[in-house]
Design an enzyme around this catalytic site. Structure first.
Site: not given
Ligand code: GLN
Length: 495
Positions: A80, A161, A185
């Site tokens: 990532k 994400s 995420s």
């Molecule tokens: N979807 C969540 C956010 O936008 C979690 C994102 C994540 O876990 N990095 O904050």
């Protein structure tokens, strides 16, 4: 010869060790898949085929010399693009870090290379990991390899994400990938694409060298095609690191060796509060399937209460932006990446111009929310309140774990949605995290495993939440589900 890209982590590791194929053959096959899919799926920000081949050649050489191979010897993976990789651009999918080439390696990626893994490339993600669909990336959204079975060609979100990671693993561009999970995420994108992913207990994986979003929540973890592969990856990624002050000083258990789908003597808690009004019928059914599978594996199922669940999402969307607004203050045009210096401008103008040009809309929204909830007049009303709620949520779990060993719930309230469906209304996007954020706020290990397909032919995930440090219990419940769900579906190749 079998298509090597159909193999997972364990099969590649064992096949290379046995001499059934070489690591270079494996890397070559995955490099080809990465290149062939890039235009359609956009899963990678940068491909690094030479890095994958170099690591593979080292493994092949070690094997020829009868030297021991690493735990991930011969396994190429996707990284990532939130993990700093020395000498390879690291952007967090933002314009502000475009062109930033770190002089150092994150602890987690270093551990993976030390174990013999090779890097296929840096995977796309939501900008600064803020999002649930990968649509906030500066480098364009990732497309899920999955399509609905309605004959339409609607492009679906791979989740976020870690959407580059989920898309790449499910499309056979890599056998496994790293993800990070601040509020879902790893788990939500895994659920959307029919793969597995585990967020370990907060502190298991070092945060050093991972671009910070919300430091009290951020946690790295693996995404792979099955539970065993997640266990292997996590063993390589976890471990104490003096460079991260919140790193857990605990030995890394032998999770792979400890895998067992036998749930006899275990209690599985079903949280009443997660069964929400108007719940998607297919999601509700997959949850019932999961309950039946765990009973079949010998578990006793008990109803539990997590009374503060409905406050988790609002608390998360105060705490995460608050921490983000502080963490992202470092991007000022002085130290990293982008600098926007208008003619005759002073320092303040440079900060403003750099940030205006460098941060995307969602990132700006989070920074504004974060600075607002931390401002003198509103701190107590929002931030302090959210921290209190966080403590209550952690206490809910503590009490629940007096009655059960693991908790079973859906990973997300729906299957993958279409790209563009939720971008107009940020709240509807945030609501997709409703089942994921409680475990994040409490720092608990949690995993998503594929449970089946919905009526549209799209994957659904089941989530297992465990006690602190009990990744083994989580993995084992995941294995019990995996071995009964018989999930073999994969996206049909259209790219
Ligand atoms: N979807 C969540 C956010 O936008 C979690 C994102 C994540 O876990 N990095 O904050």
């Amino acid at each position: 010869m079998t298509d090597l890209t159909e193999l997972g982590v364990a099969a590649i590791r064992d096949g290379v060790a046995a001499g059934s194929f070489t690591a270079v053959e494996v890397a070559t096959a995955f490099n080809a898949n990465v290149a062939a899919a890039q235009a359609a799926l956009n899963a990678f920000i940068v491909a690094t085929p030479d890095k994958a081949l170099d690591a593979a050649a080292k493994t092949d050489k070690a094997r020829a010399a009868n030297k021991p191979l690493g735990k991930l010897g011969g396994v190429p993976i996707g990284m990532k693009d939130l993990f700093a990789t020395a000498g390879t651009q690291t952007t967090a999918a933002s314009h502000i870090l475009e062109g930033f080439i770190p002089p150092y390696e994150s602890t987690v990626s270093q551990k993976l290379w030390d174990a013999g893994a090779g890097m296929l490339g840096k995977l796309n993600l939501d900008q600064f990991a803020m999002g649930s669909s990968n649509e906030t990336s500066y480098f364009g959204n990732v497309v899920s390899p999955w399509r609905r079975n309605d004959g339409g060609n609607a492009s679906l979100a791979p989740g976020g994400s870690s959407g580059g990671s989920s898309s790449a693993v499910s499309a056979r561009l890599c056998p496994a990938a790293t993800g990070t999970d601040t509020g879902g995420s790893i788990r939500q994108p895994a659920a959307f694409t029919g793969i597995s992913g585990i967020k370990p207990t907060y502190g298991r994986c070092s945060r050093w060298g991972i671009v910070a979003f919300a430091s009290s929540l951020d946690q790295a973890g693996p995404m792979a095609r099955d539970v065993r592969d997640c266990a292997i990856m996590l063993e390589a990624m976890a471990g104490f690191d003096a460079k991260d002050s919140t790193s857990l000083d605990m030995a890394v258990p032998a999770w792979e060796a400890g895998l067992s789908p036998d749930m006899r003597g275990k209690k599985v808690g079903i949280p009443r509060e997660y069964r929400m009004d108007g719940m998607d019928a297919d999601v509700a059914k997959s949850w019932d399937d999961g309950i039946a599978w765990l009973k079949d594996a010998g578990a006793e199922v008990v109803d539990i209460n997590l009374p503060h669940t409905r406050y988790a999402l609002p608390a998360y969307y105060i705490i995460a932006p608050a921490e983000a607004s502080s963490n992202l203050a470092r991007y000022d045009g002085v130290r990293y990446g982008l600098r926007d210096l208008p003619e005759g401008a002073g320092l303040q103008d440079m900060y403003a111009a750099t940030r205006a040009a460098g941060f995307g809309a969602e990132v700006k929204r989070r920074i504004l929310i974060g600075t607002y909830v931390l401002s003198a007049g509103f701190y107590d009303a929002y931030y302090t309140q959210a921290q209190k709620v966080r403590a209550l949520i952690a206490r809910d779990f503590e009490q629940a774990f007096q009655q059960c060993d693991v908790i079973l719930a859906p990973t997300a309230p729906s299957a993958a949605f279409a790209l563009g469906d939720k971008t107009a209304d940020p709240l509807s996007m945030y609501l997709n995290d409703v089942f994921a954020v409680p475990a994040s706020l409490a720092g608990l290990p949690a995993m998503s495993v594929p449970a089946g397909l919905n009526r549209e032919g799209l994957p659904l995930g089941l989530q297992i939440i465990g006690r602190p440090f009990d990744e083994q219990g989580v993995l084992n419940a995941g294995l019990a589900i995996e071995s009964r769900a018989g999930f073999t579906a994969k996206p049909e190749r259209w790219w």
